[in-house]
Design a protein around this motif. Structure first.
Motif, short mmCIF file in Angstrom:
data_model
loop_
_atom_site.label_atom_id
_atom_site.label_comp_id
_atom_site.label_asym_id
_atom_site.label_seq_id
_atom_site.Cartn_x
_atom_site.Cartn_y
_atom_site.Cartn_z
N ASN A 247 0.82 -1.32 0.01
CA ASN A 247 0.09 0.00 -0.20
C ASN A 247 0.85 1.33 0.15
N ASN A 248 0.82 1.98 -0.99
CA ASN A 248 1.53 3.30 -1.13
C ASN A 248 0.97 4.45 -0.02
N VAL A 249 1.85 4.64 0.95
CA VAL A 249 1.34 5.57 2.12
C VAL A 249 2.45 6.79 2.22
N THR A 250 2.82 7.11 0.65
CA THR A 250 3.81 8.16 0.64
C THR A 250 3.08 9.44 1.16
N GLU A 251 1.93 10.01 0.54
CA GLU A 251 1.33 11.09 0.96
C GLU A 251 0.91 10.91 2.44
N ARG A 252 0.47 9.64 2.88
CA ARG A 252 -0.16 9.73 4.39
C ARG A 252 1.03 10.02 5.29
N GLU A 253 2.16 9.20 5.09
CA GLU A 253 3.29 9.65 5.69
C GLU A 253 3.97 11.08 5.74
N LYS A 254 3.70 11.75 4.56
CA LYS A 254 4.00 12.97 4.48
C LYS A 254 3.26 13.96 5.37
N ILE A 255 1.95 13.61 5.31
CA ILE A 255 1.01 14.36 6.30
C ILE A 255 1.08 14.19 7.64
N LYS A 256 1.43 12.80 7.88
CA LYS A 256 1.56 12.53 9.21
C LYS A 256 3.05 13.32 9.79
N ASP A 257 4.18 13.29 9.09
CA ASP A 257 5.40 14.01 9.44
C ASP A 257 4.84 15.48 9.47
N GLN A 258 4.26 16.04 8.59
CA GLN A 258 3.89 17.64 8.75
C GLN A 258 3.16 17.65 10.15
N LEU A 259 2.15 16.74 10.40
CA LEU A 259 1.36 16.82 11.68
C LEU A 259 2.10 16.86 12.88
N GLU A 260 3.24 15.92 12.78
CA GLU A 260 4.17 15.63 14.04
C GLU A 260 4.89 17.08 14.04
N LYS A 261 5.44 17.76 12.94
CA LYS A 261 6.05 18.90 12.91
C LYS A 261 5.28 20.02 13.50
N ALA A 262 3.84 19.92 13.02
CA ALA A 262 3.00 21.20 13.63
C ALA A 262 2.89 20.97 14.93
N LEU A 263 2.71 19.85 15.49
CA LEU A 263 2.50 19.45 16.83
C LEU A 263 3.60 19.91 17.63
N HIS A 264 4.86 19.60 17.25
CA HIS A 264 6.19 19.93 17.77
C HIS A 264 6.05 21.56 18.12
N ARG A 265 6.04 22.07 16.90
CA ARG A 265 6.05 23.56 16.71
C ARG A 265 4.96 24.06 17.79
N SER A 266 3.92 23.49 17.87
CA SER A 266 2.56 24.01 18.76
C SER A 266 2.95 23.82 20.16
N LYS A 267 3.73 22.59 20.47
CA LYS A 267 3.97 22.43 21.88
C LYS A 267 5.15 23.51 22.24
N HIS A 268 6.20 23.80 21.37
CA HIS A 268 7.16 24.67 21.54
C HIS A 268 6.54 26.08 21.77
N ALA A 269 5.44 26.46 20.86
CA ALA A 269 4.96 27.70 21.00
C ALA A 269 4.31 27.81 22.24
N GLN A 270 3.48 26.81 22.65
CA GLN A 270 2.82 26.71 23.99
C GLN A 270 3.68 27.02 25.04
N GLN A 271 4.91 26.30 25.22
CA GLN A 271 5.80 26.64 25.89
C GLN A 271 6.22 27.99 26.39
N ILE A 272 6.59 28.72 25.07
CA ILE A 272 6.98 30.14 24.72
C ILE A 272 5.96 30.90 25.51
N ALA A 273 4.72 30.79 25.10
CA ALA A 273 3.56 31.71 25.41
C ALA A 273 3.01 31.30 26.64
#
Length: 359
Positions: free
Chosen positions: A180-206
């Motif tokens: 099963n080709n999951v290239t797009e799924r993994e790309k979205i998953k990676d983007q979500l993980e990065k966004a979540l990391h940035r969100s957590k970092h932003a929450q810590q800063i703010a």
């Protein structure tokens, strides 16, 4: 059944003076004849039963053969017409033994090209060794072997989720592979993980935490920063309304209860300031806000945020103190200026008075 009598034997044998022996002999023959007849009848019945069993067995064999044929056709169709790429590879040398049309479309190779290749040819160099060392299961039940990188014919690298089951194909051990080709799924998953990391970092800063309360199960989920704001280590306990209330400053507790209690009745959004005391004894100023989520006009969840505004409060207080000091300094300066003006005016008046007196 033939019944023999002594007369039959006496007439045929010309013997008349041994009637008793002949009768006994005839009776014995009759018994043997009856037993033979019974045996023949039994064999006939058994033969009939065997015939019926053979007929039933032949019918079962025919039905089972038809079922197997239909099953093979279905499996063949599931393989050939599956929308996902599938192939069969030799379990020892990894040579492709069969591929379906979806694999041909997905990877760009022809069927002939596939059959001249091995599964290693689809792997980038950095994953070949891991593929060779992958444990091979004898289990016929499909099992997931993870996400791998594959190479298309044009060199494109894709990420695929691979499921394998062990089979016997044309007399050799083989693996039936579903990809099963999951290239797009993994790309979205990676983007979500990065966004979540940035969100957590932003929450810590703010110093901004969030939480969610399920109004059906009465379970609450706090973000890591929410735990930190209230002075708890994330992952050491579960967030709850009771834990929240225990953290409220005693002087603000009744106010908080009144606001949250009214919110539970009206289901309206809310926002307010309050103080908390952390387990370490530190007093913090918190800006809290919440909003309800509805399904079929019924509240099912409550989303909220908690922002640590202690520094803002302290800076605001410092600013207020600074403004107060500036005002006090300004008043003092004005007073000094007024006194200086009055002193200068008196000196001018006295000097002028002296000059006028001298005239």
């Amino acid at each position: 059944l033939i019944i023999y009598t002594s007369l039959d034997f006496s007439e045929k044998a010309g013997i008349s003076d041994r009637a008793d022996e002949i009768d006994a002999f005839a009776a014995g023959l009759n018994t043997m004849a009856e037993e033979l007849e019974a045996s023949l009848q039994k064999e006939k019945i058994q033969a009939q039963k065997i015939k019926e069993l053979n007929t039933a067995l032949e019918q079962k064999v025919a039905e089972r053969t038809a079922e197997l044929t239909e099953s093979k056709r279905k499996y063949r169709d599931l393989f050939e017409y599956n929308p996902l790429p599938m192939w069969i590879i030799d379990a020892t040398c990894f040579k492709f033994l069969r591929v379906n049309d979806s694999a041909i479309r997905e990877y760009g190779y022809t069927a002939e090209e596939f059959l001249s290749m091995t599964a290693l040819d689809l792997r980038p160099q950095e994953e070949k060794e891991a593929f060779v060392k992958l444990p091979r299961s004898e289990n016929s039940v499909p099992h997931n072997v993870g996400i791998w990188k594959h190479l298309k014919k044009d060199g494109t690298v894709i990420k695929v989720e691979v499921n394998v089951s062990s089979i016997v194909y044309e007399g050799r051990r083989a693996g039936l592979v579903l990809v099963n080709n999951v290239t797009e799924r993994e790309k979205i998953k990676d983007q979500l993980e990065k966004a979540l990391h940035r969100s957590k970092h932003a929450q810590q800063i703010a110093h901004l935490g969030h939480w969610e309360a399920d109004l059906i199960t009465l379970k609450s989920v706090w973000s890591d920063e929410a735990f930190r704001i209230y002075g708890f280590e994330p992952g050491t306990l579960e967030g709850s309304y009771e834990l929240f209330l225990k953290s409220i400053h005693p002087e603000d507790l009744e106010m908080v209860k009144a606001i949250t209690g009214r919110s539970r009745q009206t289901f309206e959004s809310f926002s307010y300031h309050h103080r908390i005391i952390t387990p370490a004894g530190k007093v913090k100023h918190i800006l809290a806000a919440g909003e309800y989520d509805f399904e079929s006009n019924k509240p099912v969840r409550l989303f909220g945020v908690a922002m640590d505004v202690t520094e803002l409060k302290e800076k605001k207080q410092q600013l207020i103190q600074s403004e107060l000091q500036i005002r006090n300094f300004a008043r003092h300066l004005n007073q000094v200026q007024e006194e200086e003006r009055a002193h200068i005016a008196r000196e001018i008046h006295d000097e002028l008075g002296q000059q006028l007196a001298g005239i």
